[in-house]
Design an enzyme around this catalytic site. Structure first.
Site, mmCIF file in Angstrom:
data_model
loop_
_atom_site.group_PDB
_atom_site.id
_atom_site.type_symbol
_atom_site.label_atom_id
_atom_site.label_comp_id
_atom_site.label_asym_id
_atom_site.label_seq_id
_atom_site.Cartn_x
_atom_site.Cartn_y
_atom_site.Cartn_z
ATOM 1 N N ALA A 124 3.221 6.007 -2.670
ATOM 2 C CA ALA A 124 4.431 6.769 -2.985
ATOM 3 C C ALA A 124 4.636 6.883 -4.494
ATOM 4 O O ALA A 124 4.980 7.953 -5.004
ATOM 5 C CB ALA A 124 5.646 6.118 -2.330
ATOM 6 N N GLY A 176 0.816 -1.221 0.000
ATOM 7 C CA GLY A 176 0.000 0.000 0.000
ATOM 8 C C GLY A 176 0.844 1.263 0.000
ATOM 9 O O GLY A 176 0.567 2.218 -0.737
ATOM 10 N N CYS A 177 1.888 1.277 0.809
ATOM 11 C CA CYS A 177 2.744 2.463 0.901
ATOM 12 C C CYS A 177 3.525 2.670 -0.392
ATOM 13 O O CYS A 177 3.756 3.803 -0.806
ATOM 14 C CB CYS A 177 3.683 2.350 2.099
ATOM 15 N N THR A 178 3.915 1.580 -1.047
ATOM 16 C CA THR A 178 4.600 1.687 -2.326
ATOM 17 C C THR A 178 3.661 2.252 -3.387
ATOM 18 O O THR A 178 4.035 3.149 -4.152
ATOM 19 C CB THR A 178 5.152 0.313 -2.763
#
Length: 158
Positions: free
Chosen positions: A53, A48-50
């Protein structure tokens, strides 16, 4: 669940000065007189964070055209942020808030529901800080997928 203090539109956000992925320090005051999107995410190099970003990376030229900079903040140590930036060719500063003090001050760390359980953790959040230093947008509990597109749409519609 304990209520976390949250920032609202018009508030002055708490100042910060944090180590970044380039080996120096980034402060909120570095953006004085400019607009900046500050986003908080739980953990570098997770799916999710990738996604989030990379969405910011891919939208950065559109945001820069609106004179908006982007800064990502997570509790990861600097070495993990360097790897995250390199792995995904991220083109904006990533800041390390290992003690979570900035996240807490901004209302982006505290109790949250995760798979039905109440846990302490990073509350995925995004803030637009106006050129005058006030909060222009405050979004808490955002979803990683599609979030950046919604933010850009909302900013350009304003």
């Amino acid at each position: 669940m304990t209520e976390v203090k949250r920032l609202d539109v018009g508030d002055t956000p708490p100042a910060f000065s944090l180590p970044n992925d380039s080996g120096s320090t980034t402060s909120l005051s570095d953006f004085a007189g400019k607009q900046v999107l500050v986003y908080f995410y739980p953990k570098a190099n997770t799916p999710g964070c990738t996604k989030e970003a990379c969405d910011f990376r891919d939208s950065l030229s559109n945001l820069n055209a609106l004179d908006i900079a982007v800064v990502g903040i997570s509790p990861d140590p600097v070495d993990k942020l360097v790897k995250f930036r390199e792995d995904h060719e991220l083109n904006f500063p990533l800041l390390s808030d290992e003690d979570k003090s900035v996240m807490t001050a901004w209302g982006a760390f505290g109790e949250k529901k995760n798979y039905g359980k109440i846990v302490q953790g990073v509350i995925r959040s995004t803030f637009l800080i106006n050129a005058d230093g006030t909060v222009g947008m405050a979004k808490y509990n955002v979803r990683a997928t599609g979030h950046v597109e919604r933010i850009v749409r909302e900013i350009t519609a304003a």
